[in-house]
Design an enzyme around this catalytic site. Structure first.
Site, PDB file in Angstrom:
ATOM      1  N   ASP A  58     -13.412 -17.932  -9.671  1.00  0.00           N
ATOM      2  CA  ASP A  58     -12.531 -17.941 -10.151  1.00  0.00           C
ATOM      3  C   ASP A  58     -12.545 -19.882  -9.935  1.00  0.00           C
ATOM      4  OD1 ASP A  58     -12.364 -15.137 -10.067  1.00  0.00           O
ATOM      5  OD2 ASP A  58      -9.957 -15.178 -10.684  1.00  0.00           O
ATOM      6  N   LYS A  87      -9.370 -11.554 -18.030  1.00  0.00           N
ATOM      7  CA  LYS A  87      -8.968 -11.793 -16.652  1.00  0.00           C
ATOM      8  C   LYS A  87      -7.518 -12.126 -16.972  1.00  0.00           C
ATOM      9  CE  LYS A  87      -8.225 -12.722 -11.988  1.00  0.00           C
ATOM     10  NZ  LYS A  87      -8.793 -13.041 -10.421  1.00  0.00           N
ATOM     11  N   LYS A 147      -9.921 -16.835 -17.521  1.00  0.00           N
ATOM     12  CA  LYS A 147      -8.732 -15.766 -17.199  1.00  0.00           C
ATOM     13  C   LYS A 147      -7.278 -17.031 -17.444  1.00  0.00           C
ATOM     14  CE  LYS A 147      -7.482 -16.489 -12.376  1.00  0.00           C
ATOM     15  NZ  LYS A 147      -7.591 -15.676 -10.441  1.00  0.00           N
TER      16      LYS A 147
END
Lengths: 312, 291
Positions: A149, A248, A212
């Site tokens: 990430d 996400k 995300k």
């Protein structure tokens, strides 16, 4: 890809981004639709299915300065079997830690279906020197991370240097192979839905496997409207280019009810293909306990108390 | 000039410091002794009970963390605010009561206010009376300290509307418990007005939550709720009380009910420091003693 190019004349990546339109967002309509989707009633067997799906798509996260190997090991044990007393609860999707602790998590999760995710690339600001960020990403992957990430360079993005933001993500994508790349937009810092949509498109075109919402390190985090905005960007991307990108949501998702609201938003916008850990994740640390509480309530008919569930 | 239109109060539930309708959207008619319609009260649901327990849970530690002196001051203020609305309470009690005339209603209101004052005074004294230093065979100081159990569910007695409610509620919250009260099903209006005085008295939001509605629907989820630490079933009938006690046993919830003497609401027996103790847990502290 005229919109990106229109603002950044130096862009040399017209081919990679060609054909993806960035349409303006109707903020009022977006928020109303998100609110309507969150009002949907989910009951009995549907609720049970939603709770299990919530567990299956969860990235169990610990991103504290005080994280110790023992704490990560305990988290990994929970990830495999979220409820020690009820083996019918599925495993979560991933455990998300800092790079330093990736090897601990990888060892603890060996043989499990749970994958290891690591934040990297100067998390949470993303403003360390690019070399250092790329080295951090490569290091996390070498240590055993299946997913990385990273954060969007908001400094570049917000000042209109879209090409720089794009190039950094593309470079990160190279450094993180063969692991999956998730790009955190930190939507709370982007200021407008138009910007969220633009950042979503930019990240997807640059090679993100997932986009995300948030780091969880600032006050503003995932909201139903930002989730819907990003889901619509993913849908349009898939329609226009055929490229499939996951979503996400992270930060501020603490209750099971919030979680199934997001499931409704994703299911209604992207279809049931996205309702699985391959294409949808919920990053959270305290959500799991509430899901387990609701699951126990559904099974027993009794409202539960927090103290019956583990502290972390 | 035309005649003024009536401005009627909407009697709502009191949950987490806010006056709310039921999540179910329902209401039920409340009638006076003569069968006349007094108002429509909220017909709460099990989810309202759940929300009330959540509110009570989050408020409890803060309330227990206040100093005993501060809790006493706040409870005394409840009495002060009630005193300033004596007329309203008395009128409400008179309309609700079966064969209750004005002077009886006024007497009940006065007794209820006096009971708040009485329990307010106990706030910084009950720990001294109920706890103490214990003689032990060893070089230790050994102290017993009463501490609040946590969240208490109170099924308020049916009638009369005000004094029994105050008699059961005040001893629960004085020690630092928070409460979820199921108001009297037949005459809930005074309970809602009491909630208004609590809201004006610096009682932190969530310390007292009042749910109105049908007992059959509200008692089971309250009794079965694992986050309720103690139950006062004084307002339950025999069968309902037994069912609730069975439900409560599954999560080891302590069950309390008023004795016959304690149900003589106007008597001295209805107020006692041992009622405070019923909703406390005794903590014992051992401390080494130097020579």
């Amino acid at each position: 890809m005229s919109d990106l190019l229109a603002v950044d004349a130096s862009a040399g990546t017209a081919d990679a981004v060609a054909g993806v339109r960035i349409t303006p967002v109707d903020a009022v309509g977006l928020e109303q639709r998100a609110a309507a989707l969150c009002a949907r009633s989910i009951k009995t067997t549907s609720k049970g299915a939603a709770l299990d799906l919530t567990v299956r798509v969860m990235d169990l996260t610990t991103l504290e300065g005080a994280d110790t190997p023992e704490r990560v090991k305990a988290l990994c044990a929970r990830a495999r079997h979220p409820d020690a007393g009820d083996r019918s609860v599925p495993s979560v999707a991933a455990v998300c830690v800092y790079p330093e602790l990736v090897s601990v998590a990888a060892e603890a999760l060996a043989g499990a279906s749970v994958v290891v995710a690591s934040v990297a690339g100067g998390f949470p600001a993303g403003l360390a020197p690019l070399d250092a960020r790329l080295a951090e990403i490569a290091g996390a992957v070498a240590a055993g991370a299946d997913e990385v990430d990273i954060v969007l360079n908001r400094s570049a993005f917000l000042s209109g240097r879209y090409q720089k933001a794009y190039d950094e993500i593309a470079a990160a994508k190279q450094s993180c192979r063969p692991a999956h790349l998730k790009v955190i937009l930190e939507t709370g810092e982007l200021g407008a839905y138009d910007q969220i949509r633009r950042a979503s498109m930019l990240a997807m075109v640059a090679g993100a496997d997932f986009i995300k919402t948030s780091t969880g390190k600032i006050g503003a985090s995932a909201t139903p409207a930002t989730a819907l905005c990003m889901a619509e960007a993913i849908r349009d991307m898939a329609e226009q280019t055929g490229r499939v990108v996951g979503l996400k949501l992270a930060g501020g998702v603490r209750t099971a009810k919030q979680a199934w609201h997001y499931l409704v938003i994703v299911g209604e916008t992207l279809g049931s293909d996205w309702l699985g850990p391959e294409r949808f994740r919920l990053g959270a640390s305290s959500l799991l306990n509430d899901v387990l509480m609701q699951r126990a309530k559904l099974g027993s008919g009794r409202y539960q108390r927090r103290e019956y569930f583990s502290v972390d | 000039m035309s005649e003024r239109l009536a401005v009627n109060k909407t009697y709502k539930q009191f949950i987490g410091g806010a006056f709310e309708r039921s999540e179910s959207g329902r209401s039920y008619p409340v009638v006076g002794a003569g069968g006349e319609l007094l108002a429509h009260a909220v017909q709460g649901s099990r989810k309202d009970v759940r929300d009330a327990v959540v509110a009570a849970r989050s408020a409890q530690e803060v309330w227990a963390g206040r100093t005993a002196y501060n809790r006493g001051q706040i409870l005394y203020r409840v009495a002060e605010v009630m005193e300033s609305r004596r007329g309203e309470f008395a009128a409400e009690v008179a309309r609700a009561g079966d064969g209750c005339d004005g002077s009886m209603a006024a007497a009940e209101t006065a007794a209820a206010i006096d009971r708040w004052v009485w329990y307010a005074g106990w706030a910084d004294k009950f720990a001294t009376v109920l706890g103490g230093a214990n003689p032990v065979a060893g070089p230790y100081f050994n102290l017993s300290v009463p501490e609040p159990v946590g969240v208490v569910g109170i099924v308020a007695p049916g009638e009369p509307p005000l004094l029994p409610l105050v008699s059961r509620l005040a001893p629960v919250i004085v020690s630092g418990n928070s409460a979820v009260v199921l108001a009297s099903e037949r005459c809930p209006l005074a309970a809602v007005t009491l909630a208004e005085t609590l809201a004006l008295s610096d009682v932190p939001a969530g310390v007292v939550n009042i749910v109105t509605g049908h007992r059959d629907e509200l008692v089971p989820p309250l009794a079965g709720h694992a986050a309720v630490d103690s139950l006062d079933l004084t307002g339950c009938g025999a069968e309902q009380g037994a069912d609730a006690a069975r439900q409560a046993a599954a999560t080891i919830t302590r069950v309390v009910s008023a004795s016959t003497a304690e149900r003589q609401w106007f008597d001295e027996a209805a107020q006692s420091p041992y009622l405070i103790d019923a909703f406390c847990e005794t903590k014992t502290v051992w401390h080494p003693k130097g020579r």
